[in-house]
Write an enzyme that holds these catalytic residues in place. Structure first.
Site, PDB file in Angstrom:
ATOM      1  N   LYS A 101       1.372   6.569   8.038  1.00  0.00           N
ATOM      2  CA  LYS A 101       0.405   6.918   7.247  1.00  0.00           C
ATOM      3  C   LYS A 101      -0.921   6.112   7.571  1.00  0.00           C
ATOM      4  CE  LYS A 101       3.403   7.528   3.091  1.00  0.00           C
ATOM      5  NZ  LYS A 101       3.436   7.238   1.767  1.00  0.00           N
ATOM      6  N   THR A 148      -2.169   6.198   0.620  1.00  0.00           N
ATOM      7  CA  THR A 148      -0.661   6.641   0.913  1.00  0.00           C
ATOM      8  C   THR A 148      -0.485   8.165   1.310  1.00  0.00           C
ATOM      9  OG1 THR A 148       1.427   6.433  -0.345  1.00  0.00           O
ATOM     10  CG2 THR A 148      -0.284   7.029  -1.757  1.00  0.00           C
ATOM     11  N   TRP A 178       0.852  -1.169   0.110  1.00  0.00           N
ATOM     12  CA  TRP A 178       0.052  -0.106  -0.043  1.00  0.00           C
ATOM     13  C   TRP A 178       0.811   1.262   0.149  1.00  0.00           C
ATOM     14  CZ3 TRP A 178      -0.816  -4.120   3.076  1.00  0.00           C
ATOM     15  CH2 TRP A 178      -1.751  -4.963   3.068  1.00  0.00           C
ATOM     16  N   ASP A 179       2.137   0.951   0.044  1.00  0.00           N
ATOM     17  CA  ASP A 179       3.033   2.076   0.093  1.00  0.00           C
ATOM     18  C   ASP A 179       3.017   2.973   1.482  1.00  0.00           C
ATOM     19  OD1 ASP A 179       4.972   4.071  -0.595  1.00  0.00           O
ATOM     20  OD2 ASP A 179       3.686   5.635  -1.744  1.00  0.00           O
ATOM     21  N   LEU A 180       2.763   2.153   2.438  1.00  0.00           N
ATOM     22  CA  LEU A 180       2.443   2.686   3.869  1.00  0.00           C
ATOM     23  C   LEU A 180       4.175   3.027   4.605  1.00  0.00           C
ATOM     24  CD1 LEU A 180      -0.599   0.608   4.823  1.00  0.00           C
ATOM     25  CD2 LEU A 180      -0.263   3.225   4.266  1.00  0.00           C
TER      26      LEU A 180
END
Lengths: 650, 119
Positions: free
Chosen positions: A359, A452, A331-333
């Site tokens: 995030k 994100t 998730w691009d966390l």
């Protein structure tokens, strides 16, 4: 003046004597986060809740280093690129925290220049030009988060470079400059410059961009870097370099990935600021997610340091402990801010703790000696991926206390946005996969909340060490993650259909991705407000004290209701007098809030969103609050080069 | 000259025109003032256009005694005042909102003076 400083420091010590050794005692603002503990706390008390309404502009300065993007004829950039005066310039993003140290305000700019300003007038003492390449090599914008400061233990006034300012560039150059004269320090690297890219030896697809200033402790510079982990599946593997502050020589390197993972993935880098526990000799890293951002089929083996907070021994770079915050992050966390170090009084004991914001909206409160949770963290089951080749982690760490700043379910369709778009929002939502927090990206499109850009960004939180009150601003943003099979993605890219709309190739993976914020065709968010808020917690109990909408959305110039809040980028600082100072909102306002209630006590318009932490300092008996109003294209296209200081009138 | 004397003879319409021209000046200033918070914004352009339109409506009302066109301009003016006021509120342009309230006063004066005149 010194008597005043001493009295100020002593009064803070007296008031907070039970809270350990971490509190800020300085009238300076010497690091990106104010101090190495990342508390973002100033002991100054001249500006109070009672008189903050009288705050006025003390000075303002424009650096000239600003671009709204496009060719020079489009205006709004004052300095052409060194290589080609006619070339387009990318837009600028200016998230620099000004420093106040050595009786000077220092700041870096998105054109990678350093300015040294007089603290009471804003007049330029000196400026230094790195002559960096002004191209979007790894980021879509020219971006800078400021400078770092170091000084020798016993500075010798007769020698140059006993006090230094450091600035990095997008093309991976780290410059060391004499803080008094603005001249390069010849003993640092080659002529005052270290090329960080000399250590970019694996999957070197792009330069290791030094956008965040180094963290400085003892005679070390700890240097992380930024890249573009959405572009390729395999990228430079995450590293942090410890350099000698005087010579730039490499002392040690931290590797986030083992060699096997580095061969098929990349990043898990540290692009945000770091924190240091001086007493325990620990360096804390916010480690980002491995590449590519939204598909993990190439990295199914656990990458234990990815999306983690990791503690290293300062002198050796060895991992002391690490806690992964998101397993198999798709998730691009990224862990995206320095953890805040604070000694917590809990159940009659003093716990050396840290608070890692995220995030995903969780506040991870950990024992900073061991990495163990101060408040329990549970492994809870979350949905499986339906994407061929992907395998989402069956469980994720979940933090019941302190309460997450955003809920487990997205807020639902906003009736007004739905009505004015003739049902677009509800129709679209019905087609998307939505199983709450950690819903994996999918081929049909997944509602991801928080996404994100949401939850808490790189400003992190601030703490009042005397009370354990922790304050954090956050965004409530719903995004749609849609994976696109490689053949379809490449076909669309060849046809020129991917120039807009949040497409990211993840070349080398079987899917590209389209990432969009869930808006209706008129640009209104499809989810219920508030879109951004600020909250306070009592770290002694983990309980939330208050939570109020923050800032205002501004669209086409129109300000939306205050109850809707604003997406925020940037963070708060706290003063000992009980005030919170913060920019961060898309309405280009800077505000002072009452720490006890979150009520806005003062606000002022600046020329663009102040997406950086402000700095608070005292000079010649006067307290100043300084904001860099630079803007960020995530919030609004409005950009500026303004640095503005506020103080009480004489 | 006739137009000007027509307006001057109609205090309500004159007030509408003056207030809308004031709103126009304020909005132009906001559009070009980088410290206004709404410089260069489409919303500011919108109120520039709406205040110009309102000034024209005011001038037309001063000239027209009766008929469909007059009714059209009366309704349009009221909608314009309401819309510009709301836009001014959302733009945080308090001066524009105040000027639109003055314009509304002019509109009321104009409409009721005319009604009395025709009673």
């Amino acid at each position: 003046m010194w008597t005043k400083y001493l009295l100020s420091a002593l009064s803070v010590v007296a008031l907070t004597a039970t809270c350990g050794e971490l509190r800020a005692q300085s009238a300076e603002w010497s690091t990106y986060n104010g101090d190495l503990a990342a508390q973002k706390f100033s002991p100054l008390k001249q500006i109070t809740p009672q008189n903050v309404g009288n705050l006025a502009v003390a000075w303002r300065t424009h650096t000239g280093d600003v671009s709204s993007g496009g060719p020079p004829s489009a205006g709004m950039h004052n300095r052409p690129p060194a290589t080609d005066p006619q070339a387009d310039l990318p837009p600028t993003v200016w998230s620099a925290t000004p420093l106040f140290v050595n009786d000077t305000v220092y700041l870096g700019t998105p054109f990678y220049r350093i300015f040294a300003l007089e603290p009471d007038t804003g007049k330029v003492k000196w400026s230094y030009d790195t002559n960096a390449v002004l191209e979007a090599l790894t980021q879509p914008d020219l971006k800078n988060r400021g400078v770092a400061y170091w000084q020798a233990d016993a500075p010798d006034a007769a020698q140059a470079c006993q006090k230094r300012i450091y600035i990095g560039t997008m093309d991976a150059k780290l410059h060391s400059i004499d803080a008094d004269t603005g001249k390069p320090c010849a003993d640092f690297g080659k002529g005052g410059v270290v090329d960080i890219d000399q250590w970019n030896v694996e999957n070197a697809k792009w330069p290791l961009s030094i956008l965040q200033p180094p963290t400085v402790y003892k005679d070390f510079l700890f240097v992380g870097w930024a890249g573009k982990d959405w572009a390729d599946a395999v990228d430079p593997p995450g590293t942090v370099f410890a350099l000698d502050a005087r010579t730039g020589a490499l002392r040690w390197t931290f590797h986030a990935l083992n060699p096997a993972d580095a061969a098929k993935s990349g990043t898990a880098n540290v692009w945000a600021s770091m924190a240091v526990d001086r007493d325990r000799n620990l360096l804390f890293l916010p480690v980002s997610s491995p590449s590519p951002n939204f598909f993990g089929g190439n990295r199914l083996d656990a990458i234990s340091l990815g999306t983690s907070v990791t503690a290293l021994d300062v002198d050796t770079g060895k991992v002391v402990w690490s806690r992964q915050l998101v397993h198999h992050d798709i998730w691009d966390l990224d862990t995206n801010s320095a953890p805040t170090l604070i000694d917590i009084q809990k159940d009659g004991a003093t716990i050396p703790a840290l608070v890692q914001t995220s995030k995903q909206g969780f506040l991870y409160v950990l024992n900073r000696e061991t990495g163990e949770p101060v408040y329990p963290i549970e492994e809870r089951p979350f949905p499986a991926s339906t994407v061929p080749g992907e395998k989402a982690s069956p469980t994720q760490p979940y933090v019941p206390l302190p309460k997450a700043v955003v809920g487990d379910k997205w807020p639902g369709v906003f009736g007004l946005a739905d009505i004015v778009s003739f049902g677009y929002c509800s129709r679209t939502a019905a087609t998307l996969r939505d199983e709450g927090r950690f819903t994996p990206p999918s081929l049909e499109g997944s509602l991801v909340y928080p996404g994100t850009i949401g939850g808490i960004e790189w400003g992190g939180g601030a703490v009042d060490p005397s009370t354990g009150t922790f304050v954090v601003n956050y965004s409530s943003a719903v995004q749609i993650y849609k994976l696109i099979p490689r053949a379809d993605y490449d076909k669309a890219a060849t046809a020129g259909g991917l120039e807009t709309g949040g497409f990211f190739p993840m070349t080398g993976a079987p899917y590209g991705v389209q990432l969009t914020t869930f808006l209706n065709p008129l640009g209104m968010p499809c989810w219920k407000p508030p879109y951004g808020s600020i909250a306070a917690y009592d770290l002694k109990t983990g309980k939330q004290l208050w939570d109020v909408p923050f800032g205002q959305v501004q669209q086409y110039g129109f300000y939306m209701p205050e109850s809707w809040g604003s997406i925020t980028l940037g963070g708060p600082v706290i003063t000992a007098s009980g005030l919170i100072f913060i920019g961060a909102s898309m309405d280009s306002m800077v505000r002072a809030l009452d720490l006890a209630t979150g009520k806005v006590l003062w606000k002022s318009l600046v020329s663009a969103p102040a997406v950086a932490l402000p700095a608070v300092y005292e000079y010649k008996g006067k307290q100043y609050v300084v904001f860099a109003a630079g803007g960020n294209s995530i919030l609004t296209p409005k950009v500026s080069d303004e640095i503005i200081a506020f103080a009480l009138p004489d | 000259m006739t137009k000007i004397s027509g307006i001057l003879n109609d205090a309500g319409a004159a007030l509408m025109v003056l207030a809308s021209l004031g709103g126009l000046i304020v909005s132009i200033f906001n559009y070009f003032n980088p410290d206004s918070g709404i410089a260069g914004e489409p919303g500011t352009l919108l109120v520039i256009a709406s205040t110009i339109l309102l000034a024209l409506f005011g001038m037309a009302l001063a000239k027209l005694n009766s008929g469909f066109l007059r009714s059209f301009f009366i309704v349009s003016s009221l909608l314009n005042i309401a819309g510009t006021s709301f836009a001014g509120y959302l733009l945080h342009s308090q001066t524009l909102v105040i000027l639109m309230l003055v314009s509304l006063l002019g509109w009321i004066l104009h409409v009721f003076r005319r009604r009395r005149a025709f009673a």
